[in-house]
Write an enzyme that holds these catalytic residues in place. Structure first.
Site, PDB file in Angstrom:
ATOM      1  N   CYS A   4       0.836  -1.207   0.000  1.00  0.00           N
ATOM      2  CA  CYS A   4       0.000   0.000   0.000  1.00  0.00           C
ATOM      3  C   CYS A   4       0.873   1.260   0.000  1.00  0.00           C
ATOM      4  O   CYS A   4       1.393   1.630  -1.040  1.00  0.00           O
ATOM      5  CB  CYS A   4      -0.992  -0.056   1.165  1.00  0.00           C
ATOM      6  N   HIS A   7      -3.577  -4.961   0.563  1.00  0.00           N
ATOM      7  CA  HIS A   7      -2.852  -5.508   1.722  1.00  0.00           C
ATOM      8  C   HIS A   7      -2.929  -7.036   1.694  1.00  0.00           C
ATOM      9  O   HIS A   7      -3.877  -7.604   2.236  1.00  0.00           O
ATOM     10  CB  HIS A   7      -3.495  -5.020   3.021  1.00  0.00           C
ATOM     11  N   GLU A  27      -1.400  -9.130   3.374  1.00  0.00           N
ATOM     12  CA  GLU A  27      -1.172  -9.757   4.688  1.00  0.00           C
ATOM     13  C   GLU A  27      -2.454 -10.259   5.350  1.00  0.00           C
ATOM     14  O   GLU A  27      -2.433 -11.199   6.141  1.00  0.00           O
ATOM     15  CB  GLU A  27      -0.448  -8.795   5.645  1.00  0.00           C
TER      16      GLU A  27
END
Ligand code: GLN
Length: 568
Positions: free
Chosen positions: A415, A542, A544
Site C-alpha cells: 500500500c 494488503h 497480509e
C-alpha cells in the site's frame, strides 16, 4: 443486519443447537484473551464443529478504523470492508474463516442501531433504556451473526466463540456483561460455556504462584451473575497442583476446569496445550457434543508448532515503518512474514527500522540512530515497507526503496510501500525531482500519487477504498502471477485513499516498472513489479490480511523466497 432463518439448520449437524463459548477477561488487558478464544475455536473445530467468532469491543467508536494502530494495535480489514479489531485477524488465521463487519460489535454500533430504531418509532410509547433495549439489541446481534456462515458453506455454523474485550468490571463493558448473563437463559445453559481468562503472577524468591488477583476477578464476575465454567490462567510457568486446587476452592470451579496457560515457544502450541489439559473434554461435556478419538486438525497443529520450533537458519527482513514500541501495530504483516518463513524453512528475524532514522537530517540530530538503522538495512536479506498514513518518516521509506532498487535487494511495498516506491522511481529514474504524494505535498505539479476521486474529504470513518476487490493480471507471466499460481486475477483487501497517478503510468512503465495488475477498469494500479531485479514488488492492496500459517500470502512468500535466494 438481516435476521437469519433458524429453520435452515440441517438435521445432520454434530449439534442440535448453536453452541456458544463466551470468553471474558480479568485483572488486566493484554493477557492473550484473543489467542485463548481462537484456540478454543480450534478445539471446537477439531471436534468437527463449524465455528465462527464474534468480538465485542466496548468502546464508543463505531469501528476500529478511526483509531491509531499505535494505541490499539493494527486495524484489521475484512472482505466486506469492515475495519475491525485485530482479534478478528486471529480468528481468521486460527480458524481459516472469513468474517464480516457484523462479527465485531462495539458500543458505538449497538447504540447507533437502537437510536435509529427509536427515531423510526419501533419502541413507540416506551422509555428506551440500557436494560432491556441495549441488552436485547446485543443479544439479537450476537444470535444473528452467530448463524451466518464464515467458511464458504451455506448453512449456519455449529458454534460461535464470543470474546468480550476489556476486563470485567469496566464501566463500559457492563451492558455487555449483563446481556451475556441474560443470554444464557435465552439459549439454554446447556448451549453456553463461560471461560474466564485471568493472571496468576509468580512472586517472591521461591516463585510463589499468587491466586488472589484471580479470586478477585472471579468474585467480580460472579457478582455480575456469570459463573465461569472454565478458568484459563495466564502465567509464566505451568500452574502447580496446589495453585489449581486453591483456585478451584475459592472460585467455584472444579480443579480440572482450572487451565494453565503458561508461556510456550510459539502460539501454535496453545490449542495443543489446552487440549492436553482436557479443555476439549470440558467443552464437550458442558455443551453436549461428541469428541472424535483422534483429530487430524490437532495433529497438523502439533506438526506446525514443532516445525516452527525447529527453524534455526536465520533470514533477516528489514521492516521500515513508524514504531512506538507496539509491535501489534503491524500484527498481520508480521504474521504474513512468519507464515512465509515457515514455508521456506527459515527462522524469521524482523529488524525494525524507524524510517525517520534513515533520513539525511538524522545525521546531525542522532548520528548513532542513523548509522545503526542504515547498518540494519544494508545487512538485511529483504526489505518491507508496510502500509501507513501521514508524512512522518516518508523520506526514510523512500531512501529504503531506493537502496533496495539500486542494490538488487528483495523489496515488498504494501500500500504506502507501493506508493513510496513509485515516488522514488519517478524522482530517481524518470527525473521528476519533486515527485511526491498528494498526502504529503500540496503542490499538484508534484503528485505522482493522487487522491482518489470517489473518496470523501469531509468524513474519515469508513470512507476509504475498503475491502476485497478483484485485480486481474495484465501480463501472462511475471513473478507475482507465478506466486499466485498463474491465476488470472487475485482478490485481496484494500484500505487506502490515494493511488498512483493514472496519467503517469505510461511513462513509469516504459522505464521498466510495470503495473502487472490493475483494477477491473484497467485504470487503477494494484500490483507493480520492476524488470531486471530479483524481486521488487508493490501491492496497493494488503495481502497480509489473507495469509494463513499453512498458506502464506503469495507476495510475502515471494519476498522470503527472494531473500533466501530461491528462484521464483
Ligand atoms: N496513506 C496511503 C493511502 O491512503 C496508504 C494507505 C495504506 O498504506 N493503508 O493511500
Amino acid at each position: 443486519m438481516a435476521n437469519v432463518d433458524m429453520s435452515s439448520i440441517s438435521a445432520s449437524k454434530p449439534v442440535d443447537y448453536m453452541k456458544y463459548v463466551v470468553v471474558t477477561g480479568g485483572v488486566l488487558s493484554g493477557l492473550g484473551k484473543g489467542v485463548t478464544a481462537s484456540s478454543i475455536g480450534v478445539l471446537l473445530k477439531s471436534a468437527g464443529l463449524r465455528v465462527t467468532a464474534v468480538k465485542i469491543d466496548p468502546y464508543l467508536n463505531s469501528d476500529a478504523g478511526t483509531m491509531s494502530p499505535f494505541e490499539h494495535g493494527e486495524v484489521f480489514v475484512l472482505d466486506d470492508g469492515g475495519e475491525a479489531d485485530l482479534d478478528l485477524g486471529n480468528y481468521e488465521r486460527f480458524l481459516d474463516i472469513a468474517l464480516s463487519k457484523d462479527n465485531n460489535i462495539t458500543t458505538g454500533k449497538v447504540y447507533s442501531s437502537v437510536i435509529e430504531k427509536e427515531r423510526r418509532g419501533d419502541y413507540l410509547g416506551k422509555t428506551v433504556q440500557v436494560v432491556p433495549h441495549i441488552t436485547n439489541e446485543i443479544q439479537e446481534w450476537i444470535e444473528n451473526v452467530a448463524h451466518i456462515s464464515s467458511d464458504e458453506k451455506d448453512n449456519p455454523p455449529d458454534a460461535c466463540v464470543i470474546e468480550l474485550g476489556g476486563t470485567v468490571g469496566d464501566i463500559e463493558s457492563a451492558p455487555f456483561v449483563e446481556a451475556l448473563r441474560q443470554f444464557q437463559f435465552r439459549v439454554g445453559k446447556e448451549n453456553i460455556c463461560f471461560v474466564h481468562v485471568s493472571l496468576v503472577p509468580v512472586m517472591g524468591p521461591v516463585g510463589e504462584q499468587k491466586t488472589k488477583p484471580t479470586q478477585h476477578t472471579v468474585k467480580e464476575l460472579r457478582g455480575l451473575g456469570i459463573i465461569p465454567d472454565i478458568l484459563v490462567c495466564r502465567s509464566e510457568v505451568p500452574l502447580v497442583d496446589e495453585t489449581r486446587e486453591k483456585l478451584a476452592e475459592f472460585c467455584h470451579v472444579s480443579p480440572e476446569a482450572v487451565v494453565s496457560a503458561h508461556d510456550v515457544a510459539n502460539i501454535y502450541h496453545v490449542p495443543i496445550m489446552m487440549n492436553k489439559q482436557g479443555v476439549s473434554e470440558l467443552l464437550s461435556s458442558k455443551l453436549s457434543f461428541d469428541l472424535p478419538k483422534n483429530s487430524k486438525l490437532l495433529d497438523e497443529w502439533e506438526i506446525m508448532a514443532n516445525h516452527v520450533n525447529s527453524l534455526e537458519e536465520e533470514v533477516h527482513i528489514a521492516m521500515v515503518g513508524k514504531y512506538t514500541g507496539l509491535s501489534d501495530s503491524y500484527l498481520s504483516v508480521t504474521k504474513a512474514l512468519q507464515h512465509a518463513s515457515y514455508s521456506v524453512g527459515k527462522k524469521l528475524i524482523i529488524d525494525w527500522i524507524e524510517s525517520v532514522n534513515l533520513e539525511e537530517n538524522m545525521k546531525s540530530s542522532d548520528l548513532s540512530a542513523y548509522d545503526n538503522s542504515w547498518r540494519l538495512l544494508k545487512q538485511a536479506d529483504g526489505v518491507l515497507v508496510p502500509g501507513g498514513f501521514g508524512g512522518r518518516g516518508i523520506e526514510g521509506k523512500i531512501n529504503a526503496a531506493k537502496y533496495a532498487r539500486e542494490n538488487d535487494i528483495p523489496y515488498l511495498g504494501v500500500c504506502l510501500g507501493l506508493q513510496v516506491a513509485t515516488i522514488e522511481f519517478c524522482r530517481n529514474v524518470l527525473g521528476i525531482d519533486n515527485a511526491n504524494s498528494a498526502e504529503f505535498d500540496d503542490d499538484d505539479e508534484n503528485h505522482v500519487v493522487v487522491f482518489m476521486p470517489e473518496i470523501s474529504k469531509t468524513h474519515m470513518g469508513g470512507t476509504m477504498r475498503l475491502g476485497s476487490k478483484p485485480t486481474p493480471f495484465l501480463v501472462d507471466d511475471c513473478k507475482v502471477r507465478r506466486l499466485y499460481h498463474g491465476k488470472s486475477y487475485v482478490d485481496e483487501r484494500h484500505r487506502h485513499r490515494y493511488e498512483v497517478n493514472p496519467k503517469l503510468i505510461g511513462r513509469i512503465e516504459s522505464a521498466g516498472l510495470i503495473f502487472v495488475g490493475k483494477d477491473e477498469t484497467g485504470q487503477r494500479c494494484e500490483i507493480m513489479e520492476l524488470n531486471n531485479h530479483p524481486y521488487y514488488v508493490g501491492t496497493q492492496y494488503h495481502p497480509e490480511f489473507k495469509s494463513r500459517p499453512n498458506r502464506p500470502s503469495p507476495p510475502f512468500l515471494g519476498l522470503l523466497k527472494a531473500a533466501c535466494g530461491i528462484e521464483i
